[in-house]
Scaffold this motif. Structure first.
Motif, PDB file in Angstrom:
ATOM      1  N   GLY A 218      25.853  36.486  37.939  1.00  0.00           N
ATOM      2  CA  GLY A 218      27.193  36.125  37.461  1.00  0.00           C
ATOM      3  C   GLY A 218      27.539  34.716  37.875  1.00  0.00           C
ATOM      4  O   GLY A 218      26.865  34.105  38.703  1.00  0.00           O
ATOM      5  N   HIS A 219      28.611  34.200  37.259  1.00  0.00           N
ATOM      6  CA  HIS A 219      29.167  32.948  37.780  1.00  0.00           C
ATOM      7  C   HIS A 219      29.697  33.245  39.185  1.00  0.00           C
ATOM      8  O   HIS A 219      30.234  34.333  39.435  1.00  0.00           O
ATOM      9  N   ARG A 220      29.583  32.271  40.082  1.00  0.00           N
ATOM     10  CA  ARG A 220      29.994  32.499  41.475  1.00  0.00           C
ATOM     11  C   ARG A 220      31.439  32.983  41.550  1.00  0.00           C
ATOM     12  O   ARG A 220      31.778  33.926  42.283  1.00  0.00           O
ATOM     13  N   GLU A 221      32.307  32.338  40.770  1.00  0.00           N
ATOM     14  CA  GLU A 221      33.731  32.680  40.813  1.00  0.00           C
ATOM     15  C   GLU A 221      33.939  34.166  40.458  1.00  0.00           C
ATOM     16  O   GLU A 221      34.718  34.875  41.094  1.00  0.00           O
ATOM     17  N   ASN A 222      33.214  34.621  39.433  1.00  0.00           N
ATOM     18  CA  ASN A 222      33.368  36.026  39.009  1.00  0.00           C
ATOM     19  C   ASN A 222      32.819  36.994  40.038  1.00  0.00           C
ATOM     20  O   ASN A 222      33.397  38.053  40.286  1.00  0.00           O
ATOM     21  N   VAL A 223      31.684  36.601  40.641  1.00  0.00           N
ATOM     22  CA  VAL A 223      31.097  37.475  41.667  1.00  0.00           C
ATOM     23  C   VAL A 223      32.068  37.581  42.838  1.00  0.00           C
ATOM     24  O   VAL A 223      32.334  38.683  43.352  1.00  0.00           O
ATOM     25  N   GLU A 224      32.624  36.443  43.239  1.00  0.00           N
ATOM     26  CA  GLU A 224      33.560  36.468  44.379  1.00  0.00           C
ATOM     27  C   GLU A 224      34.812  37.277  44.046  1.00  0.00           C
ATOM     28  O   GLU A 224      35.305  38.047  44.875  1.00  0.00           O
ATOM     29  N   LYS A 225      35.298  37.107  42.806  1.00  0.00           N
ATOM     30  CA  LYS A 225      36.480  37.886  42.402  1.00  0.00           C
ATOM     31  C   LYS A 225      36.166  39.381  42.408  1.00  0.00           C
ATOM     32  O   LYS A 225      36.978  40.196  42.840  1.00  0.00           O
ATOM     33  N   ALA A 226      34.980  39.715  41.906  1.00  0.00           N
ATOM     34  CA  ALA A 226      34.607  41.132  41.838  1.00  0.00           C
ATOM     35  C   ALA A 226      34.509  41.717  43.239  1.00  0.00           C
ATOM     36  O   ALA A 226      35.021  42.811  43.516  1.00  0.00           O
ATOM     37  N   VAL A 227      33.880  40.969  44.145  1.00  0.00           N
ATOM     38  CA  VAL A 227      33.714  41.481  45.510  1.00  0.00           C
ATOM     39  C   VAL A 227      35.083  41.616  46.192  1.00  0.00           C
ATOM     40  O   VAL A 227      35.379  42.630  46.842  1.00  0.00           O
ATOM     41  N   SER A 228      35.954  40.607  46.000  1.00  0.00           N
ATOM     42  CA  SER A 228      37.307  40.687  46.605  1.00  0.00           C
ATOM     43  C   SER A 228      38.055  41.888  46.048  1.00  0.00           C
ATOM     44  O   SER A 228      38.738  42.614  46.783  1.00  0.00           O
ATOM     45  N   SER A 229      37.930  42.092  44.753  1.00  0.00           N
ATOM     46  CA  SER A 229      38.635  43.213  44.128  1.00  0.00           C
ATOM     47  C   SER A 229      38.153  44.547  44.699  1.00  0.00           C
ATOM     48  O   SER A 229      38.947  45.446  44.974  1.00  0.00           O
ATOM     49  N   ILE A 230      36.812  44.642  44.878  1.00  0.00           N
ATOM     50  CA  ILE A 230      36.263  45.892  45.443  1.00  0.00           C
ATOM     51  C   ILE A 230      36.793  46.090  46.869  1.00  0.00           C
ATOM     52  O   ILE A 230      37.244  47.178  47.239  1.00  0.00           O
TER      53      ILE A 230
END
Ligand code: PL4
Length: 407
Positions: A389-401
């Motif tokens: 993924g794009h880094r921003e999306n991966v970070e958002k996904a992890v934060s959301s989890i």
């Protein structure tokens, strides 16, 4: 009277990835305005690196001049690309002839199509869980019986579990065709030389053939782990290897791959060279070669600049995997993979089924992943997250989890 191939009716469910897309779209229709973060399909997201882009442009430009225009090429691929691939393996001390490399448009199609050069009554063994193409294509080819709760009749499932470190024990009966994928999709486990040696010895002893899918080999950072099955003594007589530019060079949409059929590779009823000749014949009959423009891009990807730029991109995705692993582990979730592979394989919290966790992750965190059970019976209770993924999306996904998953 025309009749259909009834084997298609045996397929237990829709193909996994369209099914995930269908469920995600249904969620988006019910929740208008919602945004989902996709860590489901293993599809590259970063732009193609400059050196490879230059190669693709050069391929296009060559078509615009009479003296460099090319039409149909050899179905096995252009010589510079086959030579470049042989050089890549030579760097690891492997002596494979360029003519043993067959360039194609995908490891997916090759890992399914390879079956056509083997007898219909071959017994097939697959890692469980496994990339669904291996099983589904064998169902379609008629090498299995009906689907049951524990998988397809006639197929030998080799469970990959926490207990065996996600690498299977040797088959407990005689099998003829064995699929092994390393780094593994979906578990992210990488086979050691010793583990592969066990299968190579088994295959040579039982005159079986190993189909070795190494589509993620470039993600191996640990120098002690093999990137090719031919690093294991004896593999040339019993193994056919698939690899791809898809994940290394961002070619999932561009399409370019290769399959190695060593001349030494043979079956009980054939001499050395026969399998090589049959695959040549199969490709000559069914395939007109990968696109010339794309092959020019492949040659560029193998150049020193191409290699250093694509290596950096692979490292980028591996950093995504590290971020995913770290985030999940901070919640106490058990994870595997990610270190030498672009997939993180997690144990669903609370013993949830894979599809129940899919729904939970989507509803609570707006994150899409892939249910482990979609890869085979032994994947039940596990879940795959992709690091592409794009880094921003991966970070958002992890934060959301971390913030929203209720466990
Ligand atoms: C979604 C072990 C991804 N629609 O691109 P290719 O054909 O050279 O290689 C495909 C491939 C081959 N071998 C292994 C793979 O994991 C893959 C790609 N798998 C995934 O998320 O599991 C993409 C899947 C794509 C498909 O059906 O292949």
């Amino acid at each position: 009277m025309a009749r259909i191939n009834k084997n298609y009716d045996k397929l237990a469910a829709g193909y996994l990835f369209p099914e995930i897309a269908r469920r995600t779209n249904a969620f988006l229709e019910e929740n208008s305005g919602a945004q989902v973060l996709r860590l489901g399909i293993g599809d590259t997201t970063e732009p193609i690196v400059p050196a490879v882009l230059d190669g693709l442009h050069a391929g296009v430009d060559a078509l615009g001049k009479a003296d460099s225009y090319s039409g149909y090429g050899p179905s096995e691929g252009i010589t510079p690309l086959r030579e470049g691939l042989a050089d890549l393996y030579a760097e690891r001390g492997l002596s494979l002839d360029p003519s043993e490399f067959f360039v194609s448009d995908g490891a997916k199609s090759d890992s399914a199509n390879i079956q056509s050069i083997f007898s219909d009554d071959c017994v097939v063994a697959v890692q469980d869980p496994a990339y669904p193409v291996y099983v589904d294509s064998n169902v379609i080819f008629g090498r299995t019986g009906q689907a049951t709760d524990s998988g397809y009749e006639g197929l030998v499932y080799m469970p990959c579990t926490e207990e065996n470190g996600f690498f299977p024990d040797l088959p407990d009966r005689k099998v003829d065709l064995i699929y092994i994928c390393s780094p593994n999709n979906p578990t992210g486990a990488v086979a050691t030389k010793e583990q592969l040696k066990g299968f190579v010895d088994y295959a040579n002893q039982h005159k079986a053939i190993i189909f070795y899918d190494s589509a993620y080999a470039s993600f191996i950072t640990d120098p002690s782990l093999p990137r090719s099955i031919y690093e294991v003594e004896g593999a040339e007589t019993c193994a056919i290897e698939f690899n791809s530019f898809s994940k290394t060079a961002g070619f999932t949409g561009v399409r370019l791959a290769w399959t190695i059929v060593p001349r030494a590779c043979r079956t009980e009823d054939s001499e050395s060279g026969k399998l090589h000749a049959l695959w040549t014949r199969r490709q000559n009959t069914f395939f007109n070669g990968a696109a010339n423009i794309v092959q020019a891009g492949g040659v560029a990807a193998l150049s020193p600049e191409g290699r250093s730029q694509t290596d950096a991109q692979v490292a980028f995705y591996l950093e995504n995997a590290r971020i995913i692993n770290e985030g999940l582990q901070s919640l106490g979730i058990t994870t595997y993979g990610g270190g030498n592979a672009p997939y993180v394989w997690l144990k669903t919290p609370g013993g949830l089924s894979s599809w129940d966790f899919f729904d939970k992750l989507l509803n609570e965190c707006r994150v899409v992943g892939t249910p482990g059970s979609g890869f085979g019976p032994a994947g039940e209770g596990f879940f795959r997250l992709s690091a592409f993924g794009h880094r921003e999306n991966v970070e958002k996904a992890v934060s959301s989890i971390i913030e929203k998953l209720q466990i």
